[in-house]
Design a protein around this motif. Sequence first.
Motif, mmCIF file in Angstrom:
data_model
loop_
_atom_site.group_PDB
_atom_site.id
_atom_site.type_symbol
_atom_site.label_atom_id
_atom_site.label_comp_id
_atom_site.label_asym_id
_atom_site.label_seq_id
_atom_site.Cartn_x
_atom_site.Cartn_y
_atom_site.Cartn_z
ATOM 1 N N LEU A 109 36.606 61.130 -7.496
ATOM 2 C CA LEU A 109 35.180 61.412 -7.522
ATOM 3 C C LEU A 109 34.909 62.670 -6.709
ATOM 4 N N VAL A 110 34.070 63.554 -7.250
ATOM 5 C CA VAL A 110 33.725 64.795 -6.554
ATOM 6 C C VAL A 110 32.212 64.892 -6.458
ATOM 7 N N LEU A 111 31.678 64.861 -5.223
ATOM 8 C CA LEU A 111 30.258 65.038 -4.977
ATOM 9 C C LEU A 111 29.984 66.524 -4.779
ATOM 10 N N THR A 112 28.954 67.046 -5.450
ATOM 11 C CA THR A 112 28.829 68.494 -5.612
ATOM 12 C C THR A 112 27.755 69.153 -4.763
ATOM 13 N N GLY A 113 27.155 68.436 -3.831
ATOM 14 C CA GLY A 113 26.171 69.039 -2.942
ATOM 15 C C GLY A 113 24.772 68.518 -3.196
ATOM 16 N N THR A 114 23.928 68.598 -2.158
ATOM 17 C CA THR A 114 22.574 68.044 -2.227
ATOM 18 C C THR A 114 21.537 69.143 -2.110
ATOM 19 N N PRO A 115 20.412 69.022 -2.816
ATOM 20 C CA PRO A 115 19.328 70.004 -2.677
ATOM 21 C C PRO A 115 18.599 69.850 -1.341
ATOM 22 N N ALA A 116 17.676 70.776 -1.092
ATOM 23 C CA ALA A 116 16.837 70.683 0.097
ATOM 24 C C ALA A 116 15.955 69.441 0.022
ATOM 25 N N GLY A 117 15.506 68.997 1.204
ATOM 26 C CA GLY A 117 14.591 67.868 1.272
ATOM 27 C C GLY A 117 15.168 66.624 1.895
ATOM 28 N N VAL A 118 16.380 66.696 2.435
ATOM 29 C CA VAL A 118 16.972 65.507 3.054
ATOM 30 C C VAL A 118 16.095 65.033 4.203
ATOM 31 N N GLY A 119 16.153 63.736 4.453
ATOM 32 C CA GLY A 119 15.342 63.181 5.525
ATOM 33 C C GLY A 119 15.835 61.814 5.922
ATOM 34 N N PRO A 120 15.263 61.259 6.995
ATOM 35 C CA PRO A 120 15.757 60.001 7.547
ATOM 36 C C PRO A 120 15.349 58.788 6.731
ATOM 37 N N LEU A 121 16.183 57.770 6.815
ATOM 38 C CA LEU A 121 15.928 56.485 6.183
ATOM 39 C C LEU A 121 15.540 55.459 7.240
ATOM 40 N N SER A 122 14.711 54.505 6.812
ATOM 41 C CA SER A 122 14.275 53.436 7.704
ATOM 42 C C SER A 122 14.439 52.095 7.020
ATOM 43 N N ASP A 123 14.533 51.054 7.829
ATOM 44 C CA ASP A 123 14.615 49.693 7.315
ATOM 45 C C ASP A 123 13.440 49.425 6.378
ATOM 46 N N GLY A 124 13.737 48.924 5.177
ATOM 47 C CA GLY A 124 12.700 48.627 4.206
ATOM 48 C C GLY A 124 12.480 49.705 3.166
ATOM 49 N N ASP A 125 13.069 50.884 3.351
ATOM 50 C CA ASP A 125 12.966 51.930 2.339
ATOM 51 C C ASP A 125 13.733 51.543 1.080
ATOM 52 N N GLN A 126 13.426 52.228 -0.002
ATOM 53 C CA GLN A 126 14.200 52.113 -1.231
ATOM 54 C C GLN A 126 14.511 53.518 -1.720
ATOM 55 N N VAL A 127 15.785 53.779 -1.960
ATOM 56 C CA VAL A 127 16.229 55.105 -2.381
ATOM 57 C C VAL A 127 16.540 55.081 -3.868
ATOM 58 N N GLU A 128 16.032 56.079 -4.588
ATOM 59 C CA GLU A 128 16.348 56.265 -5.996
ATOM 60 C C GLU A 128 16.946 57.653 -6.182
ATOM 61 N N VAL A 129 18.105 57.708 -6.801
ATOM 62 C CA VAL A 129 18.717 58.980 -7.185
ATOM 63 C C VAL A 129 18.796 58.982 -8.708
ATOM 64 N N GLU A 130 18.174 59.978 -9.323
ATOM 65 C CA GLU A 130 18.124 60.048 -10.782
ATOM 66 C C GLU A 130 18.742 61.345 -11.280
ATOM 67 N N ILE A 131 19.603 61.222 -12.273
ATOM 68 C CA ILE A 131 20.062 62.352 -13.068
ATOM 69 C C ILE A 131 19.538 62.103 -14.473
ATOM 70 N N PRO A 132 18.540 62.869 -14.921
ATOM 71 C CA PRO A 132 18.004 62.648 -16.267
ATOM 72 C C PRO A 132 19.111 62.670 -17.322
ATOM 73 N N GLY A 133 19.085 61.659 -18.181
ATOM 74 C CA GLY A 133 20.124 61.521 -19.187
ATOM 75 C C GLY A 133 21.284 60.666 -18.733
ATOM 76 N N VAL A 134 21.337 60.354 -17.443
ATOM 77 C CA VAL A 134 22.409 59.509 -16.896
ATOM 78 C C VAL A 134 21.845 58.166 -16.467
ATOM 79 N N GLY A 135 20.789 58.183 -15.667
ATOM 80 C CA GLY A 135 20.191 56.943 -15.214
ATOM 81 C C GLY A 135 19.620 57.090 -13.823
ATOM 82 N N ILE A 136 19.146 55.973 -13.281
ATOM 83 C CA ILE A 136 18.548 55.935 -11.944
ATOM 84 C C ILE A 136 19.328 54.937 -11.097
ATOM 85 N N LEU A 137 19.835 55.412 -9.976
ATOM 86 C CA LEU A 137 20.544 54.585 -9.004
ATOM 87 C C LEU A 137 19.535 54.144 -7.949
ATOM 88 N N VAL A 138 19.377 52.838 -7.785
ATOM 89 C CA VAL A 138 18.384 52.294 -6.855
ATOM 90 C C VAL A 138 19.080 51.447 -5.797
#
Length: 259
Positions: free
Chosen positions: A223-252
């Motif tokens: 597996l090769v991770l290719t880098g992240t765009p600007a906008g990173v920030g902290p996570l807190s208890d109770g958050d929900q993270v969604e990563v979407e690649i259009p045409g691939v799906g949404i990781l929740v």
Amino acid sequence: MILCRFGPEGFFAAGESMDDLHVLFSDPFEAPVSQWELGRPVVVASGEALRAPLEPGKIVCVGRNFRDHASELGNPVPAEPLLFLKSPSSIVGPGAPIVLPPESSRVDFEGEIALVLRGRLRRASLAECIRAVLGVTCACDVTAHDLQKKDGSFSGAKSFDSFCPLGPVIRLIDDPEMLASLSVVTRVSGVERQRGRAGEMIFTFAEILAHASRRLTLEPGDLVLTGTPAGVGPLSDGDQVEVEIPGVGILVNPVESSR
């Protein structure tokens, strides 16, 4: 076509969509896609979560591959791909919690496009690298940035258990031009925080793979991770993270404090 893993055994299934899945009897990293042997239909029930779509031998990552992301953290733009390794034990699948470890007070999300390899690469050309890509999936390169700054290294701050959510499926790449059109979006608790396109990357997918193949041998299933765009920030208890690649799906994935 998509590829996923399901059930407690982690069987592979493949099909044109989630509504057209069949058990895959072939090894997806050895047999050409045209020779895959499909079996019985599979219905992924609502209570049966998909698993992470693969168990890679290694995870190779690229840091600071978006100029704006390098700038937001006060880092210089690298002259060549900045490589590091992330432990495979950090992988979790869709729906599994990202667990905030007690050792860190600043854990950030980093949504990324992840490449899944089907070919072995060693000192490979750009063309060989593109041909070696089986498909893409969504990834979150969760990072304890306070520990990264303290340690002066990447891997330890990025390899806690649950720090590499992956999925929900692998979208197979039939046309290399599909890679250039990919984009990634990250939302936290419903609010968009990141958006980036492959065309905005400092180094292309082929350049990343070619550079990595001169430093270490890449194997089928890596597996090769290719880098992240600007906008990173902290996570807190109770958050929900969604990563979407259009045409691939949404990781929740939900976020939990360690107990």
